[in-house]
Design an enzyme around this catalytic site. Structure first.
Site, PDB file in Angstrom:
ATOM      1  N   HIS A  70       0.833  -1.205   0.000  1.00  0.00           N
ATOM      2  CA  HIS A  70       0.000   0.000   0.000  1.00  0.00           C
ATOM      3  C   HIS A  70       0.864   1.251   0.000  1.00  0.00           C
ATOM      4  O   HIS A  70       1.988   1.257   0.529  1.00  0.00           O
ATOM      5  CB  HIS A  70      -0.947   0.012   1.209  1.00  0.00           C
ATOM      6  CG  HIS A  70      -0.268   0.102   2.545  1.00  0.00           C
ATOM      7  ND1 HIS A  70       0.010   1.299   3.176  1.00  0.00           N
ATOM      8  CD2 HIS A  70       0.187  -0.870   3.383  1.00  0.00           C
ATOM      9  CE1 HIS A  70       0.593   1.064   4.336  1.00  0.00           C
ATOM     10  NE2 HIS A  70       0.727  -0.243   4.492  1.00  0.00           N
ATOM     11  N   ASP A  72      -0.797   4.325   0.867  1.00  0.00           N
ATOM     12  CA  ASP A  72      -1.412   5.281   1.784  1.00  0.00           C
ATOM     13  C   ASP A  72      -0.696   5.242   3.127  1.00  0.00           C
ATOM     14  O   ASP A  72      -0.082   4.233   3.499  1.00  0.00           O
ATOM     15  CB  ASP A  72      -2.908   5.008   1.947  1.00  0.00           C
ATOM     16  CG  ASP A  72      -3.207   3.649   2.564  1.00  0.00           C
ATOM     17  OD1 ASP A  72      -2.619   2.652   2.100  1.00  0.00           O
ATOM     18  OD2 ASP A  72      -4.027   3.580   3.497  1.00  0.00           O
ATOM     19  N   ASP A 103       6.433   2.259   6.636  1.00  0.00           N
ATOM     20  CA  ASP A 103       5.139   1.594   6.448  1.00  0.00           C
ATOM     21  C   ASP A 103       4.335   2.291   5.368  1.00  0.00           C
ATOM     22  O   ASP A 103       3.566   3.203   5.665  1.00  0.00           O
ATOM     23  CB  ASP A 103       4.391   1.593   7.780  1.00  0.00           C
ATOM     24  CG  ASP A 103       3.112   0.790   7.745  1.00  0.00           C
ATOM     25  OD1 ASP A 103       2.928   0.000   6.812  1.00  0.00           O
ATOM     26  OD2 ASP A 103       2.293   0.958   8.666  1.00  0.00           O
ATOM     27  N   GLU A 136      -5.041   0.858   2.882  1.00  0.00           N
ATOM     28  CA  GLU A 136      -4.739  -0.175   3.870  1.00  0.00           C
ATOM     29  C   GLU A 136      -4.820   0.381   5.277  1.00  0.00           C
ATOM     30  O   GLU A 136      -5.241  -0.320   6.204  1.00  0.00           O
ATOM     31  CB  GLU A 136      -3.337  -0.748   3.625  1.00  0.00           C
ATOM     32  CG  GLU A 136      -3.060  -2.053   4.365  1.00  0.00           C
ATOM     33  CD  GLU A 136      -2.487  -1.858   5.766  1.00  0.00           C
ATOM     34  OE1 GLU A 136      -2.431  -2.841   6.528  1.00  0.00           O
ATOM     35  OE2 GLU A 136      -2.095  -0.721   6.109  1.00  0.00           O
ATOM     36  N   GLU A 137      -4.451   1.651   5.436  1.00  0.00           N
ATOM     37  CA  GLU A 137      -4.454   2.257   6.758  1.00  0.00           C
ATOM     38  C   GLU A 137      -5.843   2.732   7.179  1.00  0.00           C
ATOM     39  O   GLU A 137      -6.055   3.079   8.344  1.00  0.00           O
ATOM     40  CB  GLU A 137      -3.483   3.448   6.797  1.00  0.00           C
ATOM     41  CG  GLU A 137      -2.034   3.112   6.475  1.00  0.00           C
ATOM     42  CD  GLU A 137      -1.347   2.300   7.559  1.00  0.00           C
ATOM     43  OE1 GLU A 137      -2.037   1.892   8.529  1.00  0.00           O
ATOM     44  OE2 GLU A 137      -0.134   2.068   7.432  1.00  0.00           O
ATOM     45  N   GLU A 165       4.856  -5.771   3.911  1.00  0.00           N
ATOM     46  CA  GLU A 165       4.777  -5.028   5.171  1.00  0.00           C
ATOM     47  C   GLU A 165       6.046  -5.235   6.001  1.00  0.00           C
ATOM     48  O   GLU A 165       6.690  -6.282   5.909  1.00  0.00           O
ATOM     49  CB  GLU A 165       3.572  -5.504   5.990  1.00  0.00           C
ATOM     50  CG  GLU A 165       2.231  -5.106   5.435  1.00  0.00           C
ATOM     51  CD  GLU A 165       1.825  -3.695   5.838  1.00  0.00           C
ATOM     52  OE1 GLU A 165       2.621  -2.995   6.499  1.00  0.00           O
ATOM     53  OE2 GLU A 165       0.708  -3.291   5.468  1.00  0.00           O
ATOM     54  N   HIS A 354       4.472   4.633  11.959  1.00  0.00           N
ATOM     55  CA  HIS A 354       3.404   5.431  12.568  1.00  0.00           C
ATOM     56  C   HIS A 354       3.925   6.436  13.593  1.00  0.00           C
ATOM     57  O   HIS A 354       3.134   7.145  14.204  1.00  0.00           O
ATOM     58  CB  HIS A 354       2.337   4.541  13.231  1.00  0.00           C
ATOM     59  CG  HIS A 354       1.551   3.706  12.267  1.00  0.00           C
ATOM     60  ND1 HIS A 354       0.330   3.162  12.582  1.00  0.00           N
ATOM     61  CD2 HIS A 354       1.807   3.316  10.998  1.00  0.00           C
ATOM     62  CE1 HIS A 354      -0.135   2.462  11.564  1.00  0.00           C
ATOM     63  NE2 HIS A 354       0.761   2.554  10.584  1.00  0.00           N
TER      64      HIS A 354
END
Length: 381
Positions: A70, A72, A103, A136-137, A165, A354
């Site tokens: 992903h 996003d 990520d 995905e997030e 990931e 994150h």
């Protein structure tokens, strides 16, 4: 064509402000790079979400290796706390900084670069697919799920899939994910009758009932773990009443619990258990208890076999570490792919994902591309 630099591609992707659900230019960039690399690209947008499907090789090939990832990213949080520009992709002391650098824009850049170089240098007898989402997030309703729905409708398929990931906690090559726990959240509302704290007989206090329910749910030992999973866990996340008065019995209180569950359980069975406990407590206290459940994903595992062995051998050869087979962590889009084909996850160290000042080792980005390219080579050998 010249080899693709995964560090430069990571930097270009990080500069795209693709906070869910914004595309931010990331998939436009990848579509251009992959098209120049010989891939046939199709945008599979749904529900306001941008997704990209790219294939090299013949549709319906005997063997098709897939990558999933992903572009996003989560919000910045306190932007003032960042010491590096969150979308600047600046490199300092061997680390590339920016939201999504770990990520998982570095993972996407690494497998895109590996796939392009591989098919152009040693065209395989088969096909290579990249399924990349921009959701995905977030709720993930129109991301990888939309890609898989489109694939089914258009006779596109992957034989196996690797999700890029982050999978290691501290050092590169620690772990391969072969499954994930299920995740569900239950929201409870208990309604009583407001009244004066000095005259409890004229009110119905929902608080004792909620305290009892939360204790019953969180005290339950669901299991002792399984061959591939830790024990399931029930966690009370919040109890909210919003009552500032010291002499008022509240009319209503709310709470929620999150359950991370292994392959002993399914969400339907856990929902039935919670509803039964809520019904018993509602009857005991003479109150109304409402429950709403949101299931993020069911538990799944890809049994150790050819795919995990292939990835494990390559990771050990390139890092010097034999990766453990893990099911730890939260949910990932592998929960959707597992119904399509065998799937495992392998990527970088996820220590800063994150976080403020999220960053990724420049050296590891190049190493990850090498690992992905060798996986492709060994798969088609």
């Amino acid at each position: 064509m010249s080899p693709i630099d995964p560090v430069a591609l990571t930097a270009d992707l990080v500069r795209c402000p693709s906070v869910t659900p914004a595309e931010g230019g990331a998939l436009v960039l990848l579509e251009d790079v992959l098209t120049q690399g010989g891939f046939t690209c199709t945008r599979v947008d749904r529900g306001g979400i941008s997704n990209l499907y790219a294939r090299w090789g013949r549709k319906g090939a005997n063997r098709t290796f897939g990558f999933n990832g992903h572009t996003d990213v989560v919000p910045l949080g306190d932007e003032a706390a960042w010491t590096m520009p969150p979308f600047g992709a600046e490199i300092k002391d061997g680390y590339l900084y920016g939201r999504g650098s770990t990520d998982m824009k570095s993972g996407v850049a690494a497998f895109a670069a590996a796939a392009i170089d591989f098919v152009n240098e040693t065209p395989p007898d088969g096909a290579v697919v990249l399924a990349i989402t921009g959701d995905e997030e977030g709720d993930a309703l129109d991301g990888t799920a939309a890609l898989l729905d489109w694939m089914a409708a258009n006779n596109e398929a992957m034989s196996v899939c690797l999700v890029g990931e982050p999978t290691s906690l501290n050092v590169m090559g620690e772990a391969i994910k072969i499954g994930r726990r299920g995740s569900m959240t239950a929201f409870f509302t208990i309604t009583g009758v407001q009244g004066h704290a000095a005259y409890p007989q004229q009110a119905k206090n929902p608080m004792p009932a909620m305290a009892r329910l939360m204790d019953v749910l969180s005290s339950r030992v669901l299991d002792q773990g399984t061959d591939h999973f830790d024990p399931s866990s029930v966690q009370v996340l919040t109890i909210d009443t919003g009552n500032p008065a010291t002499n008022v019995i509240p009319a209503q209180t709310k709470a929620c619990v999150n359950i991370r569950f292994n392959d002993t359980h399914g969400s339907a069975g856990l929902t039935a258990w919670m509803q039964d406990e809520a019904d018993k407590i509602a009857a005991d206290f003479g109150l109304r208890i409402e429950m709403r459940v949101r299931v993020t994903g069911e538990s799944f595992v890809t049994p150790p076999g050819a795919l995990s062995e292939l990835v494990g051998k390559v990771v050990e050869a390139e890092t010097g570490r034999k990766p453990k087979l893990s099911t730890s962590g939260g949910t990932s889009d592998a929960r959707f792919v597992k119904s399509h084909c065998p799937v495992v996850e392998f990527g970088l160290v996820g220590k800063t994902m994150h976080q403020v000042d999220e960053c990724v080792s420049v050296e590891q980005i190049g190493q990850l591309k090498t690992i992905y390219k060798r996986i492709l080579t060994d798969y088609f050998a």
